[in-house]
Write a protein that holds these residues in place. Structure first.
Motif, mmCIF file in Angstrom:
data_model
loop_
_atom_site.group_PDB
_atom_site.id
_atom_site.type_symbol
_atom_site.label_atom_id
_atom_site.label_comp_id
_atom_site.label_asym_id
_atom_site.label_seq_id
_atom_site.Cartn_x
_atom_site.Cartn_y
_atom_site.Cartn_z
ATOM 1 N N ARG A 27 -37.221 -36.362 27.642
ATOM 2 C CA ARG A 27 -37.156 -36.809 29.045
ATOM 3 C C ARG A 27 -38.524 -37.249 29.546
ATOM 4 N NH1 ARG A 27 -33.750 -32.217 29.535
ATOM 5 N NH2 ARG A 27 -35.465 -31.035 30.448
ATOM 6 N N ILE A 28 -39.563 -36.492 29.217
ATOM 7 C CA ILE A 28 -40.916 -36.851 29.661
ATOM 8 C C ILE A 28 -41.353 -38.168 29.029
ATOM 9 C CG2 ILE A 28 -43.341 -36.164 29.547
ATOM 10 C CD1 ILE A 28 -42.488 -33.294 29.869
ATOM 11 N N SER A 29 -41.085 -38.332 27.726
ATOM 12 C CA SER A 29 -41.465 -39.581 27.058
ATOM 13 C C SER A 29 -40.749 -40.773 27.687
ATOM 14 C CB SER A 29 -41.128 -39.477 25.570
ATOM 15 O OG SER A 29 -41.436 -40.672 24.908
ATOM 16 N N ARG A 30 -39.455 -40.601 27.978
ATOM 17 C CA ARG A 30 -38.703 -41.685 28.609
ATOM 18 C C ARG A 30 -39.230 -41.970 30.015
ATOM 19 N NH1 ARG A 30 -34.262 -39.747 27.491
ATOM 20 N NH2 ARG A 30 -33.800 -38.623 29.439
ATOM 21 N N TYR A 31 -39.588 -40.909 30.741
ATOM 22 C CA TYR A 31 -40.120 -41.085 32.095
ATOM 23 C C TYR A 31 -41.457 -41.822 32.078
ATOM 24 C CZ TYR A 31 -42.757 -39.757 36.251
ATOM 25 O OH TYR A 31 -43.549 -39.766 37.349
ATOM 26 N N LEU A 32 -42.348 -41.437 31.125
ATOM 27 C CA LEU A 32 -43.652 -42.101 31.056
ATOM 28 C C LEU A 32 -43.503 -43.572 30.700
ATOM 29 C CD1 LEU A 32 -45.779 -39.348 29.249
ATOM 30 C CD2 LEU A 32 -45.799 -39.959 31.669
ATOM 31 N N THR A 33 -42.579 -43.853 29.779
ATOM 32 C CA THR A 33 -42.350 -45.256 29.410
ATOM 33 C C THR A 33 -41.833 -46.060 30.598
ATOM 34 O OG1 THR A 33 -41.889 -44.589 27.139
ATOM 35 C CG2 THR A 33 -41.140 -46.774 27.817
ATOM 36 N N GLY B 111 -51.147 -35.485 26.688
ATOM 37 C CA GLY B 111 -50.726 -36.876 26.723
ATOM 38 C C GLY B 111 -50.819 -37.582 25.396
ATOM 39 N N ALA B 112 -50.570 -36.851 24.295
ATOM 40 C CA ALA B 112 -50.604 -37.485 22.979
ATOM 41 C C ALA B 112 -49.572 -38.602 22.910
ATOM 42 C CB ALA B 112 -50.337 -36.445 21.892
ATOM 43 N N ALA B 113 -49.934 -39.657 22.170
ATOM 44 C CA ALA B 113 -49.051 -40.821 22.109
ATOM 45 C C ALA B 113 -47.724 -40.483 21.457
ATOM 46 C CB ALA B 113 -49.749 -41.956 21.346
#
Length: 486
Positions: free
Chosen positions: A277-283, A249-251
């Motif tokens: 995709r994961i970064s967009r999903y987490l945001t 979960g690094a920033a």
């Protein structure tokens, strides 16, 4: 069981890295190929040597038949004179004598090459001299060689002819002794050495040059494969580091540089797309829960104000109880997301210091004990791991009165066992206790999220959280965090 342990102890270690496995497989393939090629080459070499040996033996046999024909053509009175002339020549590789009977000597053990020579010589002699001739062909050691009826040894003869003719110091090769019956009481004795390079009649092993060539080619191939695998594995190592940072979960996880073979490039490209995709999903998820938190708290607050205006106290109490339950569910859900999605940088953590900070308030009371030592810092998210271990300790103290901590640290993993003295958990409910808001009978404290949050944090670090009922009573919670990606 002891036998299995012994077999495992003596089992050869298999390399874990791609470079080590490729080098080992390459070495085995090279050794196998070189071994097979050497066996084929050596068999062909020995076949050609045997063919040359048989040809030399036939040539020597033809010379013997010529000598026999010459002796048979001479008058009996001239034969001793010719023998004296042959003996005085010196330097020749044969000795000829006439005896009144065949000499009895100890033969050397038969080998394939000796048998081939004897068969070739006998075949030529019988073809040229006739099948009715008495012929004896055998190999004799120089130390056991006899030349005359008197039984003189080779060393006892004059060195000017016999010794030099039948020895090749320091090889000491076997002597081919041929005895042919010319007439009753008259045997022609011929002792000779085979010509070079067949003097010793021994089969040579793999030459030193061939072994040196195998070592040189194997070393060159291993160096070449090592450099190639190291070059190709660098993108995989970068991909592994990026994947581990992403799983923790690094920033900010930088895109992986696409390089290497086409397959590795495709993997890197797919990873970069997955990272986006994961970064967009987490945001989006963070924004969604922030909106939910805001949208739910506002109507709950309005409802509480309206409940306060109700005149019916019984109805007011029912509405307040429902609102409390609704608020608890909202807080629990938001807390679960908040606690398991902590945005922290990955850094080396002194787990010993973190544990001592968590148990320090209980050390004087005897409620918490700690055994074992932490060997090295662990790379992870400090607040998340502190919350994970804190939840385990709080859960043990809450439901088991005491918490006994035991550390097992090594090169592969950090393991923390937390034992309590409570009633334990029924076997069929060991997995259910990780579910949000699940409580066992008689448990009414908290939101029921502690173990679930702790397990999610362990999973985010590539680890695991397991439960086990102790035989003597109580529950053991085991936190395992791998060190393989350090």
């Amino acid at each position: 069981m002891s036998r299995l342990r012994t077999e495992r102890r003596w089992r050869l270690p298999w390399p874990r890295s791609l470079l080590g496995r490729m080098l080992l497989l390459t070495l085995l393939a090279v050794l196998l190929a070189q071994g097979l090629a050497s066996l084929i080459w050596l068999s062909q070499l020995r076949a050609s040597q045997l063919e040359g040996l048989v040809a030399s033996a036939r040539s020597l046999a033809h010379s013997m038949t010529a000598s026999v024909s010459y002796f048979r053509s001479l008058p009996v009175a001239y034969r001793p004179m010719v023998l004296d002339q042959l003996r005085s020549m010196g330097g020749t590789r044969f000795v000829v004598s006439l005896n009144d009977r065949p000499l009895d000597m100890q033969m050397l053990p038969a080998t394939p090459r000796k048998k081939a020579v004897i068969e070739a010589v006998e075949q030529v002699l019988r073809q040229r001299l006739g099948e009715q001739m008495s012929i004896s062909v055998e190999f004799v050691s120089p130390r056991e060689l006899r030349v005359f009826n008197s039984g003189l040894k080779l060393d006892e003869l004059p060195r000017s002819w016999a010794h030099y003719a039948l020895t090749l110091a320091p090889l000491d090769p076997p002597v081919l002794v041929t005895q042919i019956g010319l007439a009753p009481g008259e045997w022609l004795y011929i002792a000779s050495l085979l010509p070079e390079p067949y003097t010793s009649l021994e089969e040579e092993g793999v030459p030193g040059q061939q072994i040196g060539f195998m070592v040189l080619t194997s070393t060159f191939l291993l160096l070449f494969i090592g450099v190639l695998v190291h070059w190709q594995s660098r993108p995989l190592k970068r991909l592994a580091r990026a994947a581990r940072d992403l799983s923790l979960g690094a920033a900010e996880v930088e895109p992986v540089v696409e390089g290497g073979g086409s397959e590795v490039v495709e993997v890197g490209r797919a990873f970069n797309a997955m990272r986006e995709r994961i970064s967009r999903y987490l945001t989006e998820r963070s924004q969604l829960f922030s909106a939910i938190s805001h949208d739910l708290r506002t109507p709950i607050t309005r409802l509480r104000l309206r409940v306060e205006l109700l005149d019916d106290e019984q109805l007011q109490h029912k509405f307040s109880r429902d609102l409390d339950e609704l608020e608890m569910l909202v807080k629990g859900a938001l807390q679960c997301v908040k606690d398991t999605d902590i945005h922290e940088n990955i850094e080396p953590i002194d787990l010993a210091q973190a544990l001592h900070g968590l148990i320090e308030p209980y050390l004087g009371t005897g409620q918490v004990t700690l055994e074992g030592q932490v060997l090295a810092p662990y790379p992870g998210k400090p607040l998340a791991l502190r919350r994970c271990m804190g939840n385990l300790i709080d859960n043990a103290l809450k439901y088991g009165q005491r918490a006994h901590l035991r550390i097992e640290d090594g090169d592969q993993a950090f393991v923390l066992h937390v034992d309590d003295e409570g009633p334990g958990v029924p076997e069929q409910r060991l997995e259910q206790v990780f579910e949000p808001h699940f409580r066992l009978a008689g448990q009414q404290q908290g939101y029921g999220l502690g173990l679930g949050i702790a397990r999610n944090i362990a999973h985010s670090h590539g680890g695991e959280l397991t439960l086990q009922n102790l035989r003597e009573g109580g529950l053991r919670v085991t936190l395992s965090l791998p060190r393989t990606g350090d």
